[in-house]
Design a protein around this motif. Structure first.
Motif, PDB file in Angstrom:
ATOM      1  N   LYS A   2       9.700  -6.495  -3.531  1.00 49.42           N
ATOM      2  CA  LYS A   2      10.345  -5.442  -4.318  1.00 49.42           C
ATOM      3  C   LYS A   2      11.853  -5.486  -4.056  1.00 49.42           C
ATOM      4  CE  LYS A   2       8.715  -0.941  -5.779  1.00 49.42           C
ATOM      5  NZ  LYS A   2       7.892   0.212  -5.454  1.00 49.42           N
ATOM      6  N   ARG A   4      15.337  -3.629  -4.639  1.00 48.50           N
ATOM      7  CA  ARG A   4      15.997  -2.399  -5.087  1.00 48.50           C
ATOM      8  C   ARG A   4      17.490  -2.664  -5.221  1.00 48.50           C
ATOM      9  NH1 ARG A   4      14.814   3.053  -3.520  1.00 48.50           N
ATOM     10  NH2 ARG A   4      16.025   2.650  -1.643  1.00 48.50           N
ATOM     11  N   TYR A 133      16.935 -13.905  -3.535  1.00 46.40           N
ATOM     12  CA  TYR A 133      16.017 -13.182  -4.421  1.00 46.40           C
ATOM     13  C   TYR A 133      15.583 -14.027  -5.626  1.00 46.40           C
ATOM     14  CZ  TYR A 133      17.690  -9.329  -1.575  1.00 46.40           C
ATOM     15  OH  TYR A 133      18.010  -8.528  -0.517  1.00 46.40           O
ATOM     16  N   VAL A 143      15.377  -3.648 -15.224  1.00 47.25           N
ATOM     17  CA  VAL A 143      15.610  -2.755 -14.085  1.00 47.25           C
ATOM     18  C   VAL A 143      15.037  -1.387 -14.436  1.00 47.25           C
ATOM     19  CG1 VAL A 143      17.334  -1.607 -12.637  1.00 47.25           C
ATOM     20  CG2 VAL A 143      17.716  -3.975 -13.379  1.00 47.25           C
ATOM     21  N   ARG A 144      14.167  -0.898 -13.560  1.00 44.37           N
ATOM     22  CA  ARG A 144      13.556   0.414 -13.788  1.00 44.37           C
ATOM     23  C   ARG A 144      14.215   1.451 -12.888  1.00 44.37           C
ATOM     24  NH1 ARG A 144       7.493   0.106 -13.635  1.00 44.37           N
ATOM     25  NH2 ARG A 144       7.726  -0.031 -11.395  1.00 44.37           N
ATOM     26  N   THR A 152      13.075   2.067 -18.203  1.00 38.48           N
ATOM     27  CA  THR A 152      13.242   0.662 -17.843  1.00 38.48           C
ATOM     28  C   THR A 152      14.268   0.020 -18.771  1.00 38.48           C
ATOM     29  OG1 THR A 152      10.972   0.532 -17.066  1.00 38.48           O
ATOM     30  CG2 THR A 152      12.066  -1.551 -17.573  1.00 38.48           C
ATOM     31  N   TRP A 185      19.215   4.242  -7.073  1.00 42.13           N
ATOM     32  CA  TRP A 185      18.563   2.957  -6.879  1.00 42.13           C
ATOM     33  C   TRP A 185      17.633   2.646  -8.046  1.00 42.13           C
ATOM     34  CZ3 TRP A 185      19.891  -0.320  -3.007  1.00 42.13           C
ATOM     35  CH2 TRP A 185      20.677   0.229  -1.983  1.00 42.13           C
ATOM     36  N   GLU A 187      14.834  -0.510  -9.599  1.00 42.04           N
ATOM     37  CA  GLU A 187      13.941  -1.568  -9.119  1.00 42.04           C
ATOM     38  C   GLU A 187      13.985  -2.742 -10.096  1.00 42.04           C
ATOM     39  OE1 GLU A 187       9.234  -2.497  -8.746  1.00 42.04           O
ATOM     40  OE2 GLU A 187       9.829  -0.385  -8.870  1.00 42.04           O
TER      41      GLU A 187
END
Ligand SMILES: [Zn+2]
Length: 190
Positions: A2, A4, A133, A143-144, A152, A185, A187
């Motif tokens: 995951k 962030r 990454y 990006v959610r 999203t 932030w 995700e």
């Protein structure tokens, strides 16, 4: 894994070439640094201009230094609607489909031809972060973000440069759509 990523919000601004800067502020003008920007090596200048056409006008639009090879204005889609212009949504530096706009400084006013874009939403990453990454320059990700207006964001382009640090870059329209003020932030979804 995951990943962030922290949100950073850009308001409307412009970049100028020396020739346009000289026309607006006088010969061999040098931009004064107001404050350094977080990671790009760029700075917000003391100097501002007005953007105008017959439909709408924006005062005190910040110039971002240093000077560039080509002038470029970045506004939101909301502002584009007020001006009744139809700029492309592009990566910074790509002026394909860019719109034109009047620009006014203390010394002169003129039309910046094919200079206005809406910046494509993007993430910044350093080469080391990109490796870690498995992100590639030019890759599209999503990006959610959470919260009451959580959503999203799709078609987020990855931009890798040595002076970049991992961050999610959106404009004020996009931030407002998701109720973001900056620093939240998100995700990464690949
Ligand atoms: Zn810019």
């Amino acid at each position: 894994m995951k990943l962030r990523i922290k949100t950073e919000i850009s308001a409307r601004h412009l970049h100028l070439c020396q020739k346009d800067l000289d026309r607006l502020f006088g010969p061999s003008h040098r931009l004064k640094v107001r404050n350094k920007l977080s990671q790009t090596g760029e700075f917000a200048a003391e100097e501002t201009v007005s953007l105008y056409n017959k439909h709408f006008r924006l005062e005190n639009v910040r110039i971002i230094g240093p000077i560039r090879k080509a002038s470029q204005v970045e506004i939101t889609l909301t502002e584009a609607r007020r001006f009744k212009i139809n700029p492309s949504v592009n990566v910074s530096g790509d002026l394909k489909g860019a719109a034109s706009i009047g620009v006014k400084g203390p010394k002169d006013r003129f039309v910046l031809k094919k200079a206005v874009i809406v910046a494509m939403r993007h993430i910044h990453a350093s080469p080391a972060e990109a490796r870690r990454y498995r992100l590639k320059n030019g890759q599209l990700i999503s990006v959610r973000v959470g919260g009451r207006r959580g959503l999203t964001f799709e078609n987020v382009i990855v931009r890798v440069r040595p002076n970049f640090r991992l961050s999610f870059q959106i404009d004020t329209d996009e931030a407002n759509a998701a109720g973001l003020l900056g620093g939240e932030w998100g995700e990464v979804i690949i």
